[in-house]
Structure formats: C-alpha cells, structure tokens
Design a protein around this motif. Structure first.
Motif, PDB file in Angstrom:
ATOM      1  N   MET A   1      -6.171   4.278  -9.585  1.00 40.64           N
ATOM      2  CA  MET A   1      -6.476   3.838  -8.227  1.00 40.64           C
ATOM      3  C   MET A   1      -7.260   2.547  -8.312  1.00 40.64           C
ATOM      4  N   ASP A   2      -6.965   1.669  -7.380  1.00 45.96           N
ATOM      5  CA  ASP A   2      -7.602   0.359  -7.382  1.00 45.96           C
ATOM      6  C   ASP A   2      -8.604   0.186  -6.248  1.00 45.96           C
ATOM      7  N   GLY A   3      -9.096   1.276  -5.689  1.00 46.32           N
ATOM      8  CA  GLY A   3     -10.115   1.194  -4.652  1.00 46.32           C
ATOM      9  C   GLY A   3      -9.569   1.491  -3.268  1.00 46.32           C
ATOM     10  N   GLU A   4     -10.323   1.003  -2.293  1.00 52.09           N
ATOM     11  CA  GLU A   4      -9.960   1.226  -0.899  1.00 52.09           C
ATOM     12  C   GLU A   4      -9.686  -0.113  -0.217  1.00 52.09           C
ATOM     13  N   ILE A   5      -8.901  -0.050   0.827  1.00 48.74           N
ATOM     14  CA  ILE A   5      -8.589  -1.218   1.629  1.00 48.74           C
ATOM     15  C   ILE A   5      -9.002  -0.904   3.065  1.00 48.74           C
ATOM     16  N   SER A   6      -9.606  -1.851   3.734  1.00 54.46           N
ATOM     17  CA  SER A   6     -10.031  -1.626   5.118  1.00 54.46           C
ATOM     18  C   SER A   6      -8.833  -1.714   6.052  1.00 54.46           C
ATOM     19  N   GLY A   7      -8.994  -1.170   7.227  1.00 51.59           N
ATOM     20  CA  GLY A   7      -7.949  -1.269   8.231  1.00 51.59           C
ATOM     21  C   GLY A   7      -7.628  -2.712   8.577  1.00 51.59           C
ATOM     22  N   GLU A   8      -8.668  -3.547   8.626  1.00 53.30           N
ATOM     23  CA  GLU A   8      -8.469  -4.962   8.945  1.00 53.30           C
ATOM     24  C   GLU A   8      -7.645  -5.662   7.856  1.00 53.30           C
ATOM     25  N   GLU A   9      -7.939  -5.326   6.592  1.00 54.78           N
ATOM     26  CA  GLU A   9      -7.180  -5.923   5.483  1.00 54.78           C
ATOM     27  C   GLU A   9      -5.721  -5.470   5.510  1.00 54.78           C
ATOM     28  N   LEU A  10      -5.510  -4.176   5.792  1.00 53.75           N
ATOM     29  CA  LEU A  10      -4.141  -3.667   5.865  1.00 53.75           C
ATOM     30  C   LEU A  10      -3.396  -4.322   7.023  1.00 53.75           C
ATOM     31  N   GLN A  11      -4.051  -4.461   8.171  1.00 50.91           N
ATOM     32  CA  GLN A  11      -3.404  -5.102   9.310  1.00 50.91           C
ATOM     33  C   GLN A  11      -3.029  -6.545   8.978  1.00 50.91           C
ATOM     34  N   ALA A  12      -3.897  -7.240   8.252  1.00 50.27           N
ATOM     35  CA  ALA A  12      -3.598  -8.623   7.850  1.00 50.27           C
ATOM     36  C   ALA A  12      -2.366  -8.670   6.943  1.00 50.27           C
ATOM     37  N   LEU A  13      -2.264  -7.712   6.022  1.00 51.56           N
ATOM     38  CA  LEU A  13      -1.078  -7.652   5.156  1.00 51.56           C
ATOM     39  C   LEU A  13       0.187  -7.422   5.982  1.00 51.56           C
ATOM     40  N   LEU A  14       0.101  -6.519   6.945  1.00 49.87           N
ATOM     41  CA  LEU A  14       1.258  -6.247   7.796  1.00 49.87           C
ATOM     42  C   LEU A  14       1.614  -7.472   8.635  1.00 49.87           C
ATOM     43  N   ASP A  15       0.600  -8.146   9.159  1.00 54.53           N
ATOM     44  CA  ASP A  15       0.838  -9.355   9.964  1.00 54.53           C
ATOM     45  C   ASP A  15       1.496 -10.453   9.140  1.00 54.53           C
ATOM     46  N   ASP A  16       1.188 -10.472   7.842  1.00 56.78           N
ATOM     47  CA  ASP A  16       1.761 -11.484   6.954  1.00 56.78           C
ATOM     48  C   ASP A  16       3.158 -11.108   6.463  1.00 56.78           C
ATOM     49  N   GLY A  17       3.664  -9.950   6.896  1.00 56.28           N
ATOM     50  CA  GLY A  17       5.012  -9.541   6.514  1.00 56.28           C
ATOM     51  C   GLY A  17       5.106  -8.859   5.174  1.00 56.28           C
ATOM     52  N   ALA A  18       4.003  -8.324   4.669  1.00 57.55           N
ATOM     53  CA  ALA A  18       4.004  -7.714   3.337  1.00 57.55           C
ATOM     54  C   ALA A  18       4.785  -6.408   3.267  1.00 57.55           C
ATOM     55  N   GLU A  19       5.158  -5.831   4.410  1.00 55.70           N
ATOM     56  CA  GLU A  19       5.845  -4.540   4.365  1.00 55.70           C
ATOM     57  C   GLU A  19       7.311  -4.653   3.982  1.00 55.70           C
ATOM     58  N   ASP A  20       7.812  -5.862   3.760  1.00 53.81           N
ATOM     59  CA  ASP A  20       9.228  -6.032   3.454  1.00 53.81           C
ATOM     60  C   ASP A  20       9.563  -5.712   1.991  1.00 53.81           C
ATOM     61  N   GLY A  21       9.144  -4.543   1.547  1.00 56.53           N
ATOM     62  CA  GLY A  21       9.489  -4.089   0.218  1.00 56.53           C
ATOM     63  C   GLY A  21       8.356  -4.177  -0.780  1.00 56.53           C
ATOM     64  N   ASP A  22       7.467  -5.139  -0.614  1.00 57.81           N
ATOM     65  CA  ASP A  22       6.368  -5.307  -1.545  1.00 57.81           C
ATOM     66  C   ASP A  22       5.259  -4.292  -1.280  1.00 57.81           C
ATOM     67  N   LEU A  23       4.937  -4.071  -0.023  1.00 58.62           N
ATOM     68  CA  LEU A  23       3.878  -3.138   0.376  1.00 58.62           C
ATOM     69  C   LEU A  23       4.514  -1.832   0.815  1.00 58.62           C
ATOM     70  N   ARG A  24       4.030  -0.729   0.255  1.00 58.94           N
ATOM     71  CA  ARG A  24       4.494   0.598   0.656  1.00 58.94           C
ATOM     72  C   ARG A  24       3.281   1.361   1.190  1.00 58.94           C
ATOM     73  N   ILE A  25       3.338   1.756   2.451  1.00 57.57           N
ATOM     74  CA  ILE A  25       2.283   2.560   3.058  1.00 57.57           C
ATOM     75  C   ILE A  25       2.761   3.996   3.038  1.00 57.57           C
ATOM     76  N   VAL A  26       2.027   4.842   2.329  1.00 60.90           N
ATOM     77  CA  VAL A  26       2.419   6.239   2.144  1.00 60.90           C
ATOM     78  C   VAL A  26       1.458   7.135   2.914  1.00 60.90           C
ATOM     79  N   ASP A  27       1.955   7.718   3.998  1.00 58.81           N
ATOM     80  CA  ASP A  27       1.188   8.637   4.842  1.00 58.81           C
ATOM     81  C   ASP A  27       1.373  10.035   4.260  1.00 58.81           C
ATOM     82  N   ILE A  28       0.281  10.654   3.829  1.00 53.60           N
ATOM     83  CA  ILE A  28       0.378  11.936   3.123  1.00 53.60           C
ATOM     84  C   ILE A  28       0.195  13.155   4.031  1.00 53.60           C
ATOM     85  N   ARG A  29       0.149  12.935   5.337  1.00 50.01           N
ATOM     86  CA  ARG A  29       0.026  14.066   6.263  1.00 50.01           C
ATOM     87  C   ARG A  29       1.333  14.852   6.334  1.00 50.01           C
ATOM     88  N   ASN A  30       1.284  16.012   6.983  1.00 53.95           N
ATOM     89  CA  ASN A  30       2.501  16.811   7.138  1.00 53.95           C
ATOM     90  C   ASN A  30       3.452  16.107   8.102  1.00 53.95           C
TER      91      ASN A  30
END
Length: 121
Positions: A1-30
């Motif tokens: 594990m490489d630590g934690e990321i804040s919501g603001e940092e994650l939102q910035a990554l999404l705004d920059d288009g990082a979800e196009d294959g490079d960033l994977r957000i894994v929701d572990i809820r049911n």
C-alpha cells in the motif's frame, strides 16, 4: 500500500481524465450499497471477493480503494499492493465515502450524479 489519497486529490485525478484506464477506483462495498451510489467510473469488487478477483486489476497504473469510512479500504489496499500484477501505486481513499464531496452515480441520476452529501452506505 502506498498510503491514502484525499477526496480532493482523487477528484483532481478524475477531472484530469485519469480514469481512462490508468486509474482504477475499486469500491469494496457490497453490490447493493454500490448500486445505491458510487464514485463515477469506479468498479465494484466486494471485499470478500478481492482475493479471487485481484487479477482483474492486472496492469493497473494506479488503484484507489474505497469503502464507507476509509478503514476497510486500507486493508484492501494492502492486499492489492502485495499483488504483483498491479504496476502502480495502490492507495485508500482517506476517510472513505463519508468524506467524499464529489459526485456520485445513483440509480435516480440515470447516469448523472448527485453531490456527496447523500452518500449511501
């Protein structure tokens, strides 16, 4: 594990288009909780299925794990970080969906989003 990321940092990554294959957000809820609302672009791999489904993350450039309070996602990030198929950093969303102020995809939004104040857990 490489630590934690804040919501603001994650939102910035999404705004920059990082979800196009490079960033994977894994929701572990049911699946039911995931369907009620989740971060746009995230995928649902419930915590109890992570070990069996970890290969789905092969080649991921960056992984962010998500849970309601940010505790279980730390454990999930540690597990995923130990897997050799994940190439980049593995982080947990600090304080989980409880602290997420970004948009959520919900059934009511029909592909749109709502603000994080109605985050379903």
């Amino acid at each position: 594990m490489d630590g934690e990321i804040s919501g603001e940092e994650l939102q910035a990554l999404l705004d920059d288009g990082a979800e196009d294959g490079d960033l994977r957000i894994v929701d572990i809820r049911n699946p039911g909780s995931f369907e009620r609302g989740h971060i746009p672009g995230s995928e649902n791999i419930p915590a109890n299925e992570l070990t069996d489904r970890v290969e789905e993350l092969d080649g991921a450039g960056r992984v962010v794990t998500v849970c309601p309070m940010g505790k279980s996602s730390i454990q999930a990030a540690r597990l995923l970080g130990s897997y050799e198929g994940v190439d980049g950093p593995v982080e947990s969303l600090a304080d989980g969906l409880n602290a997420w102020d970004g948009p959520l995809e919900t059934p009511e939004s029909s592909g749109g989003s709502t603000d994080g104040s109605t985050a379903p857990f």
